[in-house]
Design a protein around this motif. Structure first.
Motif, PDB file in Angstrom:
ATOM      1  N   LYS A 121       0.819  -1.210   0.000  1.00 31.56           N
ATOM      2  CA  LYS A 121       0.000   0.000   0.000  1.00 31.56           C
ATOM      3  C   LYS A 121       0.856   1.265   0.000  1.00 31.56           C
ATOM      4  N   PRO A 122       1.969   1.322   0.759  1.00 36.58           N
ATOM      5  CA  PRO A 122       2.800   2.532   0.715  1.00 36.58           C
ATOM      6  C   PRO A 122       3.321   2.867  -0.684  1.00 36.58           C
ATOM      7  N   SER A 123       3.589   1.859  -1.504  1.00 42.63           N
ATOM      8  CA  SER A 123       4.072   2.144  -2.863  1.00 42.63           C
ATOM      9  C   SER A 123       2.974   2.804  -3.688  1.00 42.63           C
ATOM     10  N   TYR A 124       1.730   2.431  -3.446  1.00 46.16           N
ATOM     11  CA  TYR A 124       0.595   3.099  -4.094  1.00 46.16           C
ATOM     12  C   TYR A 124       0.415   4.509  -3.543  1.00 46.16           C
ATOM     13  N   ASP A 125       0.485   4.646  -2.219  1.00 43.91           N
ATOM     14  CA  ASP A 125       0.303   5.954  -1.590  1.00 43.91           C
ATOM     15  C   ASP A 125       1.322   6.968  -2.097  1.00 43.91           C
TER      16      ASP A 125
END
Length: 400
Positions: A121-125
């Motif tokens: 999720k952090p890579s998307y954020d």
């Protein structure tokens, strides 16, 4: 060639897509003559979805595809290519890459554009915070991008967070009869379908290992039912049996593979496998399970690890190394479990707190098994390599 309807935009997509990362080689480069002939032959026989990426074949894949789609072929197909988030530090970098991709592909629009290899999720954020999603939406409104999606290599929990975070036009996941409980998992496939998100499947044959590296007991099981059906056909039919799957990408590297896959794709409707055929897969999966080092089903009950270990991912990479004699298992372990994600999620991150073991339905001694994974998949220089790789990628990011 059978097609399936993309209900979001009305596209009739060939159930077989051409993955452009394994073209035949000549010397140290792509054999352009053979590759172009294979692409055009597949189009003539009904394939209309071609998947490439910015760095496939060292950046040559997009250019080769662009050449192959001259002379009127471009208008007959859908091009999917990908933006690499791990190479970006600013939005301007994404714009430069996209302009390069249009030039390489000799086109002024991309049908299916993906954020490449999201792992958590952090890579998307980070893409949201950088303004990449908003920029992609602007390109879509202008008609330069037709559909916005992402490809995924990570854990089930992270897939669920990413797929529900944005109104995606499509997504791309690794899925096959061996990975039913790995990465996005079957539940992830069903979740995407329930959200109305078309699913493209990659690695249907695990890079050929579900053809060339199967245990002899599995081969005998398949052959006992139908000696004329190849392991590749078995694997493809299992995925196409899922009505939730729109396209299977096959990285075809020779003419024989193209012909075989197209032949199978002429008659592979959803829900077409008989009860007896499905039972064959049950037997195969039982054999594979018995030969698996760690009996992890990737249910995710052990997650999240308070220290960031991707427990199912660690076991999946370790199992793959031995079950399918995957020579690239260590590289994939290095790549997907930390180099490309916000923080490392390797076995060596484990502090042996034991929280995970209290929730494991298979009663796996997770701490003990993670030590084995660390010994087998990591080495003396492992952390140095990880640190160096992350630094290198950071330096490679486009800066405007």
């Amino acid at each position: 060639m059978m097609t399936r309807d993309n209900h979001k935009n009305g596209d009739q997509l060939s159930i077989l897509g051409f993955g452009c990362m394994r073209f035949p080689m000549k010397g140290t480069g792509i054999d352009e003559t053979r590759s172009i002939a294979m692409i055009r032959n597949s189009i003539e026989k009904g394939v209309n979805y071609f998947d490439t990426a910015y760095f496939y074949h060292g950046g040559k894949s997009e250019s080769l595809l662009g050449k192959a789609l001259r002379d009127g072929y471009r208008e007959r197909v859908k091009i999917a290519t990908k933006l690499p988030p791990f190479m970006l530090s600013k939005l301007e970098g994404a714009k430069k890459i996209f302009d390069t991709q249009l030039s390489r592909l000799q086109t002024d629009y991309i049908d299916y554009y993906l954020l490449h290899m999201l792992t958590d999720k952090p890579s998307y954020d980070r893409m949201v915070d950088m303004g990449v999603l908003k920029w992609m939406e602007e390109l879509k409104e202008a008609g330069t991008i037709k559909n916005i999606g992402f490809s995924f290599h990570g854990s089930k929990n992270d897939f669920e967070q990413i797929v529900t975070a944005y109104p995606w036009d499509f997504c791309q996941i690794q899925y096959n009869y061996l990975d039913e409980n790995n990465q996005a998992t079957k539940s992830g496939l069903m979740l995407a379908h329930s959200l109305g998100i078309p699913v493209i499947v990659m690695e249907p044959l695990r890079g050929g290992r579900l053809v060339n590296n199967l245990p002899k007991e599995v081969l005998k099981t398949f052959q006992h039912y139908d000696k004329d059906r190849s392991p590749a056909e078995w694997a493809l039919r299992w995925i196409w049996n899922h009505p939730e799957v729109h396209v299977i990408l096959s990285g075809m590297s020779d003419e024989a593979q193209v012909e075989e896959n197209i032949c199978v794709a002429k008659d592979a409707p959803p829900n077409s496998l008989s009860e007896e055929e499905l039972h064959i897969f049950d037997q195969v999966k039982t054999i594979m399970h018995e030969k698996t080092k760690v009996p992890c089903t990737a249910c995710g009950y052990c997650m999240p690890c308070p220290y960031g270990v991707d427990i199912p991912g660690c076991f999946a990479a370790y199992n793959s190394k031995y079950l399918l004699e995957d020579k690239n298992a260590r590289f994939k372990y290095l790549q997907t479990l930390g180099v490309l994600s916000k923080q490392p999620a390797f076995a060596s991150v484990c502090t042996e707190c034991g929280k995970c073991e209290r929730h494991c339905p298979q009663n796996i001694e997770i701490r003990k098994e993670l030590k084995v994974v660390r010994k087998e998949m990591e080495g003396v220089l492992f952390k140095t390599i990880v640190k160096g790789a992350r630094t290198y990628l950071k330096l490679r990011k486009f800066k405007a």
